[in-house]
Write a protein that holds these residues in place. Structure first.
Motif, PDB file in Angstrom:
ATOM      1  N   GLY A 608       0.796  -1.231   0.000  1.00 30.69           N
ATOM      2  CA  GLY A 608       0.000   0.000   0.000  1.00 30.69           C
ATOM      3  C   GLY A 608       0.825   1.276   0.000  1.00 30.69           C
ATOM      4  N   LYS A 609       2.142   1.169   0.182  1.00 29.81           N
ATOM      5  CA  LYS A 609       2.978   2.365   0.178  1.00 29.81           C
ATOM      6  C   LYS A 609       3.254   2.783  -1.261  1.00 29.81           C
ATOM      7  N   LYS A 610       3.437   4.081  -1.465  1.00 35.63           N
ATOM      8  CA  LYS A 610       3.657   4.593  -2.808  1.00 35.63           C
ATOM      9  C   LYS A 610       5.108   4.402  -3.221  1.00 35.63           C
ATOM     10  N   VAL A 611       5.286   4.028  -4.499  1.00 32.49           N
ATOM     11  CA  VAL A 611       6.620   3.850  -5.071  1.00 32.49           C
ATOM     12  C   VAL A 611       6.945   5.059  -5.945  1.00 32.49           C
ATOM     13  N   PHE A 612       8.149   5.599  -5.772  1.00 32.83           N
ATOM     14  CA  PHE A 612       8.625   6.722  -6.585  1.00 32.83           C
ATOM     15  C   PHE A 612       9.741   6.211  -7.493  1.00 32.83           C
ATOM     16  N   TYR A 613       9.656   6.563  -8.769  1.00 33.31           N
ATOM     17  CA  TYR A 613      10.563   6.003  -9.771  1.00 33.31           C
ATOM     18  C   TYR A 613      11.577   7.043 -10.230  1.00 33.31           C
ATOM     19  N   ASN A 614      12.847   6.702 -10.130  1.00 28.95           N
ATOM     20  CA  ASN A 614      13.890   7.513 -10.747  1.00 28.95           C
ATOM     21  C   ASN A 614      14.045   7.158 -12.225  1.00 28.95           C
ATOM     22  N   THR A 629       3.814  -2.575  -4.879  1.00 25.91           N
ATOM     23  CA  THR A 629       3.462  -2.703  -3.461  1.00 25.91           C
ATOM     24  C   THR A 629       1.974  -3.004  -3.301  1.00 25.91           C
ATOM     25  N   ASN A 630       1.416  -3.757  -4.267  1.00 22.00           N
ATOM     26  CA  ASN A 630      -0.022  -4.060  -4.182  1.00 22.00           C
ATOM     27  C   ASN A 630      -0.306  -5.391  -3.509  1.00 22.00           C
ATOM     28  N   GLY A 631       0.738  -6.076  -3.045  1.00 24.74           N
ATOM     29  CA  GLY A 631       0.539  -7.341  -2.348  1.00 24.74           C
ATOM     30  C   GLY A 631       0.320  -8.527  -3.258  1.00 24.74           C
TER      31      GLY A 631
END
Length: 749
Positions: A608-614, A629-631
């Motif tokens: 459920g945490k947000k992923v930030f992409y470089n 992070t959707n399980g």
């Protein structure tokens, strides 16, 4: 309460219980069946009546098991004495049978098949033949009336004989199988860079040299110089069909209601031609390119001369000219091509390709024929009357239909039978992809995007069998069947009458039929597969277990032990609110008949945490920033919506919004080198408290062989020496092979 699967099938699908009772398990499913009472016993030497219209159709009756008929009586007038026996008769106005339909009636008087024309009658005949093949006693039939007609007029199967030459006897067997399942178009891919397979008398080098190569196996040939050789040399491997043999195939197919469409590739995929006639290449040298020189007028003389001979062999209304994947770089530097481009005022090389296609299109139309090509022929515009095969998805087909062109749907996602049909780790090497029979069955050839007036341009659908990885006809059968049966029903049966579980039940009876016909079909697997859904609100995983068996018999454990037939039987989906490991396998009685499948369920901190992409994903977004992070973990295919694809280094971080204790950080990657999917070279984990200054806490160097063609999965886990607190977790995975990285979840504990 979950009803056991076989009972559920019967309750949900009354048709199945009727079909079981009457022994009717036809594929494709007829569009209307009315059952009578009782059965009809076919007597010895049953009287056979027909009219002159359908004499040829009666020859098919030799395929009906145990059937003996009296000599056929050809009727000029139908009287009362012809009301019993086996009657193959033309429809009358009072019958109200549509022009493309047939009626098959079995009652106390015998068997009556009626239709308006030969094509419809052949469909009715094959329904009758299939009925017999499916019966325990083919001389005892249920009383019934079938009124049936096809949804689509074009029902195709393709076969590539360039990559691997197939014997003439198998071509006939392939046609026999097509006919039983009501296919009516055989797309014969006769020429390509791996070998020219049709005698052209004006150009003998095509079969003297271009039909033969130095290595039998296509992959070996590709890896060792791609050279052609002369027929008769000790190592020559290949073959071709003489014109008389090809005409024999055409005649044979016609007796079974099948039209043969030849494919002669142009302007690309022509390495074999240019190896023996290099003056038709831009370079004028052999082994330098695969595309004809479009600026050379002799190219069109050659193509037209070839087509003239092709047209004498194949009466098909359609002639396929390929038109796909032409590499245009040689045209850019060719003086002849550039001169033509300037003279015609073309903007780019795409218009040169379009010019070549249009020349062939106009030539074929002048001969009373129609051109078919792959969807690249849309580039630069088409002449009126050209038909498009949409293979790169449905977009080309939609565009062509909207432009008023007829379309045959053959998208790679659903109809490329060179894709793996089950877990690639258990299968012979294939070109890639993942196409199960249920996915084939799910296909609807008419896209939702088309209005009714444009949808009429969808002629039907076709499956393609490219044989790079099918060196024998037995391997072709293995890849084609039973998936071809699913397509047969897609093309024939009305969309609203189709149902996967209904089809799957009927399919069980066709395995016996395929055995009787000596078909090396793919057998349904006992391997256990899982379907996992994650509930965000409950923070739980629900697991459903399957196999390809109609009624799977699966046992599982959750305590780490290997399952036996004394373990827990799987009957209902299982819900887990904590991390768990399931071990499951299929059994027949007490014998395990599949490997043990281990399924790990992670309820971890990053869900459920947000992923930030470089470095952002490319081409395969899955659920975008919610994917990793959707399980939910990915399955066997990178096209399943859970795998995210990257062509650069994977570089992303998670913000926990507060400091958390970090013990382990894992990611799972996929590798299948065929389509260019590889494990990362190095996997690194870094932590930060402020999102700016990161400290490396561990790394793993991949040592797996990137040349191994098999599908593999690998979980890279960095375990910290001791727990550390951090707000940000960053993962970097290097793309050393410059292909695709596919990742499905960042798991943090």
């Amino acid at each position: 309460m979950r009803i056991i699967p076989i009972l559920l099938l019967i309750l949900l699908h009354p048709y199945l219980s009727i079909a079981q009772k009457n022994g009717l398990n036809l594929i494709p499913k007829p569009n209307k069946v009315v059952y009578g009472e009782g059965t009809f016993q076919i007597p010895a030497d049953i009287a056979l009546f027909t009219t002159v219209d359908f004499v040829e159709a009666t020859a098919l009756l030799t395929a009906y098991p145990q059937l003996k008929t009296a000599p056929v009586e050809i009727l000029k007038k139908i009287t009362k004495k012809h009301q019993h026996g086996l009657r193959i008769l033309p429809a009358e106005p009072v019958d109200k049978i549509a022009p493309n339909a047939y009626r098959l009636q079995v009652d106390e008087s015998g068997i009556l098949i009626k239709a308006n024309d030969q094509k419809a009658m052949l469909a009715g005949m094959y329904t009758f033949i299939q009925l017999g093949l499916l019966q325990d006693d083919p001389l005892t039939l249920p009383q019934l009336t079938i009124d049936d007609s096809p949804r689509f007029g074009y029902r195709g199967l393709h076969l590539d004989v360039s990559r691997h030459f197939m014997p003439l006897s198998f071509i006939k067997k392939y046609i026999d199988l097509m006919a039983i399942y009501k296919f009516n178009q055989f797309h014969w891919h006769l020429t390509d860079g791996a070998g020219w397979r049709l005698e052209i008398k004006k150009y003998p080098e095509l079969t003297h040299t271009a039909a033969w190569r130095t290595h039998r196996n296509w992959k070996d040939w590709m890896a060792n110089g791609r050279q052609y050789t002369v027929q008769g040399t000790p190592n020559a491997s290949g073959g071709y069909y003489t014109q008389e043999q090809a005409m024999d195939i055409v005649r044979y197919a016609a007796t079974k209601g099948i039209n043969v469409i030849p494919e002669i590739e142009m302007p690309g995929h022509s390495e074999e031609v240019l190896a023996v006639y290099p003056h038709l290449a831009c370079s004028e040298k052999p082994y330098t390119q695969g595309e004809f020189c479009i600026g050379n007028e002799e190219t069109f003389t050659f193509m037209k001369n070839v087509l003239d001979e092709v047209l004498t062999i194949f009466p098909s209304e359609y002639i396929h000219i390929g038109g796909d994947e032409a590499e245009k770089k040689h045209w850019k530097t060719c003086k002849k091509c550039q001169a033509l481009k300037e003279a015609k005022g073309f903007k780019d090389e795409e218009e040169l390709q379009s010019y070549a296609i249009q020349q062939m299109d106009e030539y074929l139309q002048s001969k009373g024929r129609k051109l078919i090509g792959w969807d690249e022929i849309l580039e630069g515009g088409l002449t009126k009357g050209a038909t498009v095969m949409s293979w790169r998805g449905e977009e080309g087909g939609i565009k062509a239909a909207q432009m008023g062109h007829n379309v045959i749907m053959t998208p790679g996602s659903h109809l490329y039978f060179d894709s793996y049909q089950t877990d690639p780790r258990t299968q012979p090497e294939a070109i890639g992809g993942y196409l199960t029979i249920d996915k084939v069955y799910s296909y609807n050839p008419v896209p939702k995007e088309l209005d009714e007036d444009k949808a009429k341009h969808i002629l039907g659908a076709q499956a393609n069998l490219w044989t790079e990885y099918m060196p024998t006809y037995q391997h072709v059968e293995y890849m084609a069947f039973p998936r071809a049966l699913a397509l047969a029903e897609v093309n024939w049966t009305n969309q609203e009458s189709r149902n996967w579980m209904d089809f799957k039940e009927r399919l069980q009876h066709h395995y016996k039929l395929l055995q009787q016909l000596d078909v090396n079909y793919y057998r349904p697997s006992y391997h256990v597969t899982s379907e996992i859904s994650f509930n965000k609100e409950k923070q739980s995983n629900t697991v459903d277990l399957h196999s390809e068996q109609l009624v799977p018999n699966i046992f599982y454990t959750t305590d780490g032990t290997e399952p036996t037939s004394s373990a827990t039987p799987f009957t209902n989906p299982i819900e887990f609110t904590t991390t768990a490991i399931i071990k499951a396998a299929s059994f027949i009685d007490s014998a395990r008949v599949s490997p043990v499948e281990e399924i790990k369920l992670d309820i971890h901190k990053a869900i459920g945490k947000k992923v930030f992409y470089n470095n952002n994903w490319e081409g395969y977004p899955a659920q975008r920033e919610f994917t990793l992070t959707n399980g939910e973990t990915g399955g066997l295919s990178y096209q399943d919506g859970q795998w995210q694809g990257f062509t650069k280094d994977f570089d992303a971080y998670i913000d926990f919004e507060r400091r958390e204790e970090i013990n382990t950080v894992s990611m799972r990657f996929m590798q299948i080198p065929g389509p260019g999917v590889f494990f990362p070279g190095e996997y690194l984990v870094l932590l930060s408290d402020n999102g700016k200054n990161y400290r490396k806490v561990g790394s793993i160097t991949n040592l797996e062989d990137s040349e191994n063609p098999n599908l593999k999965f690998k979980t890279f886990t960095v375990t910290l020496d001791k727990p550390q607190m951090a707000r940000y977790v960053k993962v970097v995975a290097t793309n050393v092979n410059k292909g695709f990285l596919f990742a499905d979840e960042i798991v943090v504990y």
